[in-house]
Design a protein around this motif. Structure first.
Motif, PDB file in Angstrom:
ATOM      1  N   GLU A 114       3.619 -30.664 -17.951  1.00 24.79           N
ATOM      2  CA  GLU A 114       4.413 -30.230 -19.104  1.00 24.79           C
ATOM      3  C   GLU A 114       4.440 -31.321 -20.165  1.00 24.79           C
TER       4      GLU A 114
ATOM      5  N   ILE B  87       2.116 -28.764 -11.900  1.00 22.10           N
ATOM      6  CA  ILE B  87       2.546 -28.316 -13.229  1.00 22.10           C
ATOM      7  C   ILE B  87       2.576 -29.519 -14.172  1.00 22.10           C
TER       8      ILE B  87
ATOM      9  N   ARG C 165       1.894 -25.696 -21.623  1.00 26.60           N
ATOM     10  CA  ARG C 165       1.849 -26.393 -20.344  1.00 26.60           C
ATOM     11  C   ARG C 165       0.692 -25.869 -19.502  1.00 26.60           C
TER      12      ARG C 165
ATOM     13  N   VAL D 120      -0.520 -25.002 -15.488  1.00 26.78           N
ATOM     14  CA  VAL D 120      -0.133 -24.770 -14.099  1.00 26.78           C
ATOM     15  C   VAL D 120      -1.400 -24.652 -13.269  1.00 26.78           C
TER      16      VAL D 120
END
Length: 529
Positions: A401, A399, A293, A295
């Protein structure tokens, strides 16, 4: 004279409302106590009035979004009572008494509802909070690879039990990253995490449940019926009843996993944008054993990863598919799945597993969040504009994902969570602040809306999808009288559930036709106007 009359009338109504609320609170508390005493002997105090010295600390102790502890900005009445049951019969007593007295319920398992709907209400004059933190039992059956967990248990408590008991044949459960999130609400809204690409959502791995309905009956999967069992796994379980416990399917994991964090800064300019742009396809198309992921903060972006294998296997994979990141063995840490949960929770390397049991370890702040889903790669220019807007805020967080893997093989109607095949990744936007006051709050909300509006051309359309566990009341709310029609609620419901929203509403009509379980974004019965 006229202004004095208005002042006195206003004061009269305030005092009358407070007096009325006190009477309802006292009558309700007496009703709950009487019912509970006859059905289950209580040895500790479980009912707390606003006058109780413990009331404020109980209300505050499991609030993640401190924005709703500020009376000047939240404008939400406090609950009449807080109930901290140690037995399900106490919940049953509270439910039946609330029905008799026309009082609504708010159910709190972990306190992580982004809009505070598990502990505050802007739609009900009278309501109570049933806090499930005492109902946190976790029972594992390693032979059947299952677990029964009560709804008040936190992810950290579940992860700790799994880590301690499945040492010879390591197991895990695919759920979220934050250890203080309650399992009741997390699974009820879906449940994304580091194992989503390999095993699906938390809600995809539920085998059974105990649910209390509006009549106070405790039902299991068979007695509630498959439609209701389907609905509570990702459709917002609090719209249908009170989940008391879940039966979970555990998953096997290798004894040794690999996790890493690699950062890039704004000073690197084009490289940062190119990395994130490349990440979009790579993270979705990668083998399902790999979760990476992104960030994005104000000045940097971080790639965080969990790989279900060793460093020796990961490095060649990354060099072949994502060489631009420049990952080396020195960036990586090998450890158990339990150690990976500590890593993603932000604990220092070497921290004992017992920190997963510390429910005070919670990053509380005032914040606002929104979400999106992406179906086509965002161009580099799109990310450039996002970075520019991020620079205008003090504490922005974005974020990203990835989906793909098993998520692409699960049908969109398997559970109410429909965002499966065709979705590259989910976006969560967050802004946090420390100051008080309406002006301060509005400044940050204005920034959030600016970012959200900017991203519209780059994300899913018809509808612009959203994730229930990143709840956003800006999408729309139900009417205060509880008579919201399906078409009215579809304004926000279609964003969370797409075509599954109608089945949720039909199920609600049959299971809770009186709409007892309602709140600002609860599933409405299928009324037609």
């Amino acid at each position: 004279m006229k202004s004095l009359v208005i002042f006195l009338l206003t004061l009269f109504f305030i005092v009358s409302a407070a007096s009325s609320g006190r009477v309802v609170s006292e009558n309700l508390a007496e009703c709950i106590a009487n019912r509970s005493n006859t059905s289950y002997p209580r040895s500790i105090q479980t009912i707390f009035h606003p006058e109780s010295p413990l009331f404020a600390s109980l209300l505050d102790s499991r609030v993640q979004n401190m924005r709703y502890m500020n009376n000047a900005t939240s404008r939400r009445p406090q609950p009449l009572l807080i109930l901290t049951p140690s037995h399900e019969t106490e919940i049953q007593s509270a439910l039946l008494c609330c029905r008799d007295h026309g009082v609504e319920l708010r159910i709190r398992s972990g306190g992580h509802d982004y809009e505070g709907l598990s502990y505050f209400s802007s739609s009900a004059s009278y309501y109570i909070v049933v806090d499930l933190f005492n109902l946190n039992d976790v029972q594992l059956d390693l032979e059947s690879e299952t677990a029964w967990v009560q709804a008040g248990a936190r992810l950290g408590e579940l992860y700790y039990a799994i880590a301690k008991q499945s040492t010879s044949a390591p197991m895990a459960f695919p759920a979220g990253i934050c250890p203080t999130v309650g399992l009741g609400g997390h699974i009820g809204g879906g449940g994304l995490g580091t194992l989503t690409r390999k095993h699906g959502l938390a809600a995809d791995n539920v085998l059974d449940a105990y649910l209390m309905d509006a009549r106070g009956r405790i039902l299991n999967r068979k007695s509630m019926g498959e439609d209701v069992f389907w609905a509570i796994r990702g459709g917002g379980a609090a719209s249908f009843g009170i989940v008391l416990s879940w039966k979970l399917k555990l998953v096997r994991v290798p004894p040794k996993l690999t996790f890493f964090k690699v950062s890039t800064t704004l000073e690197e300019g084009d490289r940062s944008n190119k990395l994130i742009h490349k990440w979009q396809r790579f993270a979705h198309d990668a083998p399902e054993d790999l979760f990476v992921r992104t960030v994005i903060l104000k000045v940097d972006g971080t790639f965080e990863s969990l790989f279900l294998g060793t460093v020796e296997k990961l490095i060649p994979l990354m060099k072949q598919s994502f060489p631009e990141l420049g990952l080396t063995a020195g960036n990586c840490t090998e450890g158990s799945w339990a150690e990976s949960t500590l890593f993603f929770s932000g604990y220092k390397q070497g921290s004992p597993l017992e920190v997963l049991l510390d429910n005070t370890e919670i990053q509380r702040a005032k914040f606002k969040a929104k979400s999106d889903f992406v179906t086509e790669p965002i161009p580099e220019s799109g990310f450039e504009g996002m970075w520019e807007i991020a620079m205008e805020e003090d504490k922005p967080i974005v974020i990203l994902e990835p989906f793909g893997g098993r998520m692409s093989r699960i049908h969109e109607s398997y559970t109410p969570f429909p965002h499966r095949k065709g979705y590259l990744y989910n976006i969560q936007y967050l802004v946090k602040w420390e100051g008080d006051g309406v002006e301060e709050e509005q400044r940050h909300l204005k920034w959030m809306n600016k970012l959200y509006n900017y991203m519209e051309p780059y994300v899913s359309k018809s509808p612009r999808a959203a994730y229930l566990n990143y709840r956003d009341l800006d999408l729309g709310t139900n009417s205060v009288d509880g008579k919201t029609s399906f078409s009215e609620a579809s304004v926000w419901g279609a964003k969370y559930f797409k075509g599954n929203f109608k089945r949720l509403s039909e199920t609600k009509s049959k299971f809770d036709p009186g709409n007892f379980f309602r709140y600002e974004q609860s599933i409405p019965p299928l009324f037609h106007k």
